[in-house]
Enzyme design. Structure first.
Site, PDB file in Angstrom:
ATOM      1  CE1 TYR A  23       0.706  -0.025   4.449  1.00  0.00           C
ATOM      2  CE2 TYR A  23      -1.593  -0.528   4.804  1.00  0.00           C
ATOM      3  CZ  TYR A  23      -0.335  -0.316   5.288  1.00  0.00           C
ATOM      4  OH  TYR A  23      -0.135  -0.409   6.634  1.00  0.00           O
ATOM      5  CD  GLU A  24       0.109   5.819   1.286  1.00  0.00           C
ATOM      6  OE1 GLU A  24      -1.078   5.864   1.627  1.00  0.00           O
ATOM      7  OE2 GLU A  24       0.637   6.661   0.539  1.00  0.00           O
ATOM      8  N   GLY A  25       1.459   2.705  -2.701  1.00  0.00           N
ATOM      9  CA  GLY A  25       2.307   2.478  -3.885  1.00  0.00           C
ATOM     10  C   GLY A  25       3.141   1.232  -3.680  1.00  0.00           C
ATOM     11  CG  HIS A  41       7.578   3.727  -3.403  1.00  0.00           C
ATOM     12  ND1 HIS A  41       7.164   4.998  -3.095  1.00  0.00           N
ATOM     13  CD2 HIS A  41       6.526   2.923  -3.137  1.00  0.00           C
ATOM     14  CE1 HIS A  41       5.917   4.956  -2.654  1.00  0.00           C
ATOM     15  NE2 HIS A  41       5.507   3.712  -2.668  1.00  0.00           N
TER      16      HIS A  41
END
Lengths: 595, 595
Positions: free
Chosen positions: B440-442, B447
């Site tokens: 989650y959060e990418g 990243h």
């Protein structure tokens, strides 16, 4: 739901094109009937029945789990029906001795069926898998009377068998075990004690369950030399050989686990249960090893089996999921986004899993063939050589296949992003199920120690020498293949690193025995990378020779995956050599209480 | 049950001894009150309340999970009570603006509290964690009227907030999102659409829930430039500012997940729900990034937080579990076996987790200090420099901390063997919970792409130059420290590899944009190893200077762990450099349909 079709094409590639299995089997006792046609037909039918009958029980089995009601384990809905279908089809007896109703097919064929079964439902596969391990122990060590009474129905799968080693205070260190055995007047024994983590200790699919229990005679020496093995059935047999009186054993509880929820994991209590000695008194560990060597290879294969399902599921998702655009410009401009297979990093994850899987399948086939040669070859020198290779590589198969399997499942879950984390796509079950294979049948660190502390030392280092020789002969045989240089040269480089590591290790362990444990895991990974590299170079050469005129793309993919392996995974040998040379002090200097 | 005590000693080491935090904070606006005494007192009290109030809800919360009844989510028993206790203690407002009732403490202090909260119960920590992210977005982008209406009770924790980005067909690629917003006559908007994976989308702990929803105005341009952010509350406020009428939004279902079962993961349906624009129309992604940058760092920290619990639990087990004997001869001859901490390979697993955890804590403290400097330093040049470092290292924190966190939890589970796999010891929950942080959060691969494809390119490569400069200055500052050579030299060598990789990457990506994605993950890991190596060398030097006269063993352990890191983990930079140089062709040559 996870996606799976048995990888029959790749299995045939390994068996026929890489291993030339018919030629090898033709020279082995009792394998004369294993023609290419038979092998392919058996595997095709295995795929059909596992995909149709077993695979549908996998997700539901994880959801329902096992339950304990009134002291009896209930397996998930559908397990018993699937078990009976496979049993009636004779699938559990493929590799067993015809003397007991088995089909006598080569080990190398039986294990490819097992891969398909494990992929379809790992938890389910454990019940027949453990029976087959027990079959090995009984076949090698039990008396004729015991065999006559028990083997036919274990071979058919009407009854099952389980192995009972672990106790609350001891798993790895069996020398500590406390379960007691007392001699009775009738030649049987009375077994008392508690065992934990007994997979399949009870279930509702067979009419009887044989427990192979390690226990200590009251007058036995301490430690591992005072352990005996006993056959302790759930139901004693009556005069006609049918299950009759209930034996004095029972399920204390079943464990809640991370995964393999369809496999019952039982606390078993033996309260003066009647048992029969298997093999000799105080030689129980010896008997158990016949079982464990088979089980270790089988557990290693589980990493491959789940990695395969993970790869297939994630590859299908990546080809279809539209999200973002290729860095090199839109690949599907007619759609709102490109499929995520365009992204190099998604391919990195998928190819890692694929290189692990296909490399492992080839290596497992090769090791399995050595098992058949070790057991059936007429020439004792060949049997010895094959046995050496199996012994050396068993830790690699058990530990590295299962490490890779967990990594592959995790990478493939990652490909699905958030969808991988929720249950409905089946990926998170694969990760949870795969995790146990790194632990049971000896935690992987134990196998690293077995490799470096034991296998490397046996017969003056003969096992490793034999394997290095095998690799060098391969390199020599292909030295004129300029087209294969990109695969062969990195293998040669990795082999040099393995030799350097081996030499360093000999010197270091002579100075400090702690170096054995300190270097063991890195060394095992280094050996595994060489063994995978060996298989990938062989596979690439077969594919190079076969690709002309092939329109399926199969051989081209083999070459691409081989290239990925040698360029992107094999270079890890460099850092492994560096880290194992760091020595034991980096681990041992910290006082225990400072952890 | 997992074992956890907040690592206050190590936190003080990082804050005071490594970072000299008081001196730095003294120069920052609004941080004047953050004395060493205040910091230590806050953290000690944080430890007490989290251990007493939150930690006991962790295993039970995993067992019970969230349920959906009549459209309302019920959190696990004990969650609401724990939430209220922390709220009343003011724990959710530590780092918030005093203008809205916050305590205005430095970010660097607030995040150490967050680590303790995450360790105590990750699923629980997500509810206030998301509120704090939304606070950031509103603080930077909302109108004064919106702030006045919503901020005070979000800061106090009376209300919570959640972020609503993902839709069934789009997660990473927000340009595809379809949720619609229509302008109403009163200046508000009507929001319609379906969002998935909404953590905390509904719960029973707060009187209202603010949804920050990304949606597309009917006349918005396509793609990411047509996305706006809306504040969509569960309950509209009445004339007195209290929650009144229910808004037109509801929970469609909640997901069954691998872990973080105490956190509700909701499918949310918005059916003409009333929303208020946050920031400008079509600039919603910009507003969301204020939230996401904070959340990315927070998610990275989760890897550390769970790795810490895993380490503590496994170390305690390894010190106590008696099994086998040391290779160097019995260490506890008076007992039946030695504790397994005597085995080098067990130490390898524990030290890997510990080196990850303590290295990450130091690096996180260092990055957090840069966040404070970026936001509060009076000199714009310092703010810019700090901002560069935060931007560069955010992908490393998010992705590598969470990769390491999962690896640490898995290694520590392995230390417990079969006991790690069953639920009662709490280790398998850690593995399941930690897994989400990589997604989650990418997803972590995103990243890596953010780092290589975006951060390295910004301002002509200024961000990386700034960081390399920082590392070189450190190396120069310690070049006369012969006692530190063993830590400094490997760092210097790793730094050279990072520079070589960076130079290679510049050349390769100029030729082929696919090289960005192909090299991204290996490059990110290489940068992370350098960043960890930098922290470990600094930590070792502090410890070398402080160890004389210390009887606690703390500094000696720091030195041992630093040595383990530079000798046994940092050498991975060699193979990462080799594999990233393998180039994109090894990934891209395979046709998509061949996967």
């Amino acid at each position: 739901m996870a996606i799976y079709k048995a990888p029959l094409r790749d299995m045939r590639f390994v068996l026929h094109e890489m291993l030339d299995i018919e030629r090898h089997l033709a020279g082995l006792d009792g394998c004369e009937d294993a023609t290419a046609e038979t092998i392919d037909a058996v595997l095709a039918e295995a795929a059909r029945i596992c995909e149709e009958v077993v695979l549908p029980t996998n997700a539901s089995g994880d959801e329902a789990g096992c339950t304990l009601e009134d002291g009896a384990v209930r397996t998930p809905p559908g397990f018993a029906a699937a078990y009976h279908t496979l049993r009636e089809g004779g699938w559990f007896s493929l590799g067993c001795d015809p003397a007991y109703g088995g089909q006598g097919l080569p080990h190398t064929l039986a294990v490819f069926f097992e891969e398909i079964l494990q992929s379809s439902n790992l938890a389910f596969s454990l019940y027949p898998g453990l029976t087959r391990g027990a079959y090995m122990a009984l076949h090698h060590h039990a008396s004729d009377a015991l065999k006559a009474a028990w083997m036919p129905r274990l071979v058919s799968g009407e009854w099952s068998a389980v192995m009972c080693l672990t106790e609350p205070h001891c798993g790895t260190d069996l020398g500590l075990l406390r379960t007691r055995a007392e001699r009775a007047d009738d030649g049987t024994y009375r077994i008392s004690g508690t065992k934990i983590f007994i997979t399949g200790g009870d279930q509702d699919m067979t009419d009887n369950i044989v427990h192979l229990v390690l226990a200590r005679l009251t007058d036995a020496p301490a430690g591992t030399r005072g352990i005996s093995m006993f056959l302790v059935p759930k139901f004693l047999l009556d005069a006609s050989g049918e299950p009759g009186e209930r034996n004095s054993l029972g399920v204390g509880s079943i464990e809640k686990k991370m995964g393999i929820k369809g496999a019952s994991t039982c606390v078993m209590n033996y309260e003066g249960a009647t048992g029969w000695l298997v093999g000799e008194e105080n030689r129980g560990l010896n008997a158990m090893f016949s079982m464990m060597n088979h089980e270790r290879l089988m557990v290693g294969q589980q990493g491959l089996a789940l990695g395969e399902v993970a790869y297939q599921s994630a590859a299908a998702y990546a080809r279809e999921r539209l999200q973002g655009r290729s860095l090199g410009g839109a690949k599907s401009p007619e759609q709102a986004a490109d499929p995520i297979i365009v992204h190099p990093d998604v391919r990195r994850m998928l190819l890692t899993a694929r290189a692990y899987n296909e490399g492992a399948r080839a290596l497992f086939g090769w090791v399995s063939l050595q098992v058949d040669r070790m057991e059936r070859h007429p020439d004792p020198a060949v049997r010895e050589a094959a046995g050496d290779l199996v012994a050396l590589l068993t830790p690699v198969v058990k530990a590295i296949f299962t490490d890779n399997g967990s990594e592959a499942c995790n990478l493939c879950l990652q490909v699905l992003g958030g969808h991988g984390y929720i249950r409905e796509w089946g990926m998170e079950q694969l990760v949870r199920d795969a995790r146990i294979a790194q632990i049971y049948e000896g935690a992987n660190g134990i196998h690293a120690l077995d490799l470096v502390g034991r296998k490397l030392q046996l017969h003056g280092g003969r096992l490793l020498d034999r394997y290095l020789q095998e690799c060098r002969e391969f390199l020599t045989s292909v030295r004129d293949r300029d087209d294969a240089r990109e695969f062969v040269d990195p293998l040669a480089e990795a082999l040099v690193r393995l030799e350097e590591a081996s030499a360093w290790l000999r010197g270091a362990t002579a100075r400090d025995p702690e170096e054995i444990g300190a270097a063991s895991y890195d060394y095992m990974r280094l050996l595994a990378l060489v063994a995978f590299g060996h298989m990938w170079a062989r596979a690439a050469i077969v594919a190079l020779d076969a690709r002309n005129g092939d329109n399926s793309g199969f051989y081209e993919s083999k070459i691409h995956t081989a290239r990925f392996f040698v360029r992107r995974l094999l270079p890890q040998t460099a850092s492994l050599l560096a880290t194992l040379r760091a020595g034991a002090d980096t681990l041992m200097d910290m006082p225990a209480e400072a952890f």
